[in-house]
Write an enzyme that holds these catalytic residues in place. Structure first.
Site, PDB file in Angstrom:
ATOM      1  N   HIS A  82       0.836  -1.201   0.000  1.00 57.24           N
ATOM      2  CA  HIS A  82       0.000   0.000   0.000  1.00 57.24           C
ATOM      3  C   HIS A  82       0.868   1.247   0.000  1.00 57.24           C
ATOM      4  CE1 HIS A  82      -4.241   1.280   0.585  1.00 57.24           C
ATOM      5  NE2 HIS A  82      -3.665   2.418   0.937  1.00 57.24           N
ATOM      6  N   ASP A 161     -13.718   2.648   7.173  1.00 53.60           N
ATOM      7  CA  ASP A 161     -12.726   3.395   6.403  1.00 53.60           C
ATOM      8  C   ASP A 161     -13.314   3.856   5.086  1.00 53.60           C
ATOM      9  OD1 ASP A 161     -10.056   4.399   5.640  1.00 53.60           O
ATOM     10  OD2 ASP A 161     -10.270   2.881   4.094  1.00 53.60           O
ATOM     11  N   ARG A 168     -13.213  12.294   4.233  1.00 53.23           N
ATOM     12  CA  ARG A 168     -11.947  13.042   4.391  1.00 53.23           C
ATOM     13  C   ARG A 168     -11.537  13.688   3.070  1.00 53.23           C
ATOM     14  NH1 ARG A 168      -8.119   8.745   5.650  1.00 53.23           N
ATOM     15  NH2 ARG A 168      -6.517  10.340   5.786  1.00 53.23           N
ATOM     16  N   SER A 183      -6.472   4.563   8.500  1.00 51.46           N
ATOM     17  CA  SER A 183      -7.139   4.238   7.236  1.00 51.46           C
ATOM     18  C   SER A 183      -6.415   3.087   6.537  1.00 51.46           C
ATOM     19  CB  SER A 183      -7.153   5.494   6.349  1.00 51.46           C
ATOM     20  OG  SER A 183      -7.430   5.169   5.020  1.00 51.46           O
ATOM     21  N   LYS A 187      -7.531  -1.308   6.650  1.00 48.60           N
ATOM     22  CA  LYS A 187      -7.785  -2.084   5.416  1.00 48.60           C
ATOM     23  C   LYS A 187      -6.823  -3.253   5.304  1.00 48.60           C
ATOM     24  CE  LYS A 187      -7.410   1.502   2.554  1.00 48.60           C
ATOM     25  NZ  LYS A 187      -7.831   2.863   2.725  1.00 48.60           N
TER      26      LYS A 187
HETATM   27  N1  URA Z   1      -4.254   5.820   1.528  1.00 50.46           N
HETATM   28  C1  URA Z   1      -5.270   5.399   2.315  1.00 50.46           C
HETATM   29  O1  URA Z   1      -5.782   4.292   2.128  1.00 50.46           O
HETATM   30  N2  URA Z   1      -5.693   6.189   3.281  1.00 50.46           N
HETATM   31  C2  URA Z   1      -5.151   7.399   3.526  1.00 50.46           C
HETATM   32  O2  URA Z   1      -5.578   8.073   4.431  1.00 50.46           O
HETATM   33  C3  URA Z   1      -4.092   7.853   2.698  1.00 50.46           C
HETATM   34  C4  URA Z   1      -3.668   7.023   1.703  1.00 50.46           C
END
Ligand code: URA
Length: 396
Positions: A82, A161, A168, A183, A187
């Site tokens: 990620h 999220d 957000r 966040s 996930k």
């Molecule tokens: N990627 C995400 O999944 N969440 C964030 O807050 C920033 C980048």
């Protein structure tokens, strides 16, 4: 618990309890707490921060707001990756197929664009027919068969999220270490992979511009991951210029394909190889040095490109469009931005390039916006390059 009191406590820099955070996450996910109160709390968190303990509680509550995926029925080590968000960051489209070509199982749930940054799901959806919302059974089948599936966040995976991310995005509450950490890690924990690779961006195009903030974010996310029993590694990478030369969904798919075909810009190739090598290493395929060699071989032999084609085919996308990029969505009209005088390109306001791409239609202004997949920016000159008056610097 009264939501008013929770907002008031955080506004006064108080530490929220696990019960208060659980009440917020459950109430907001269930639609019992309205967007305006959630926005007020998010803004108070952005301004006053959270302790590591609060961030961990928030992350775990968000992860458990929906289904916790169990990938144990899929053979081999499952590795997730990620990015904290960048401009022109199409590395997942490259490093995931490279890793899969080296025998890593990549079961990845990606996000949509956020703020001025792009999202892998939006990029993939620019490929005609590509479905990012496949069912769990099919997702498992594809990961087992091809070693790779890239999907969006299903409704029941960390739904807290999913709602907060969209909120957000439109309430200027993205740039916050605890909110980014919770966040991403909610996930990643819910998605069930054994190992997690984080690409933490720093620089003018990152959510956290200062290196010390990016380091703090990286440490916090690794601690949350390891605390939950998942080996977690973070790379700190520069976002002082867009990655590669393109920003915008179908433009980025085209550039990712170029790299997979052995062409394309060197900066993008190098970072994608390094991310892939770390994923392969996490999957215990060798030392990092050996894994760098494996990654390079997979790219140079075309095995990674073949994996990308399998990925697109498996998820219903048009593989012809991958081979013939003119079949991907194109911008309706173009405009070149030309240099006003002779000189050199000193630096790029990377976040503003991302914002410009969003304004062109590649990203969202409101939660409901429909994207223009062909919209975006192609950079025609690189940072530190000499340029002449009238020379096109970027094509919008
Ligand atoms: N990627 C995400 O999944 N969440 C964030 O807050 C920033 C980048």
């Amino acid at each position: 618990m009264r939501m008013y009191d929770v907002i008031d406590k955080k506004r006064n820099c108080g530490e929220l309890t696990q019960e208060e955070l659980a009440g917020f996450v459950k109430g907001y996910t269930a639609g019992e707490i309205p967007d305006y109160q959630a926005s007020a709390l998010l803004m108070a968190i952005c301004i006053n921060g959270m302790t590591d303990r609060e961030t961990t509680w928030l992350t775990l509550e968000m992860a458990h707001s929906g289904k916790m995926v169990d990938l144990s029925s899929i053979s081999g080590k499952k590795v997730d990756k990620h990015s904290t968000g960048g401009v022109g960051d199409k590395t997942t489209l490259i490093c995931a197929p490279i890793a899969a070509a080296c025998g890593v199982k990549v079961a990845k749930m990606s996000g949509r664009g956020l703020g001025h940054t792009g999202g892998t799901v939006d990029k993939l959806e620019s490929i005609p027919g590509y479905c990012t919302a496949i069912g769990e059974e099919e997702f498992f089948r594809l990961v087992e068969k091809n070693g790779l599936a890239l999907v969006g966040q299903s409704g029941d995976l960390a739904p807290a999220d999913k709602k907060l991310y969209a909120l957000r995005d439109v309430t200027a509450t993205v740039k916050s270490i605890p909110l980014i950490a919770s966040s991403i890690m909610s996930k990643k924990l819910a998605a069930g992979s054994d190992k997690i690779l984080l690409d933490v961006k720093t620089g003018t195009g990152a959510f956290l511009e200062r290196q010390e903030d990016a380091e703090a974010l990286a440490r916090l996310m690794c601690a949350i991951g390891e605390g939950a029993g998942r080996e977690t590694v973070a790379l700190l990478t520069s976002m002082n210029a867009p990655l590669g030369r393109t920003v915008g969904n179908s433009l980025e798919v085209m550039e990712a394909v170029e790299i997979l075909q052995g062409k394309g810009p060197e900066d993008l190739r190098q970072i994608s190889l390094e991310l892939a090598a770390n994923m392969i290493c996490l999957a215990e395929k060798g030392t990092l040095v050996q894994c760098r060699r494996l990654a390079l071989e997979a790219l140079d032999t075309g095995a990674a490109f073949q994996k990308f084609v399998e990925l697109v085919e498996g998820q219903g996308g048009c593989t012809e469009a991958v081979r013939r990029p003119e079949m991907l969505p194109q911008g309706q009209c173009t405009m070149d931005w030309t240099a006003p005088c002779n000189g050199w390109l000193a630096y790029l306001h990377t976040d503003q390039i991302g914002e410009a791409s969003r304004l062109l239609g590649a990203g969202r202004q409101t939660k409901e916006d429909i994207l223009d997949y062909g919209a975006g920016i192609r950079l025609l000159a690189a940072s530190r390059e000499m340029i002449k008056k009238g020379q096109p610097v970027a094509r919008l």
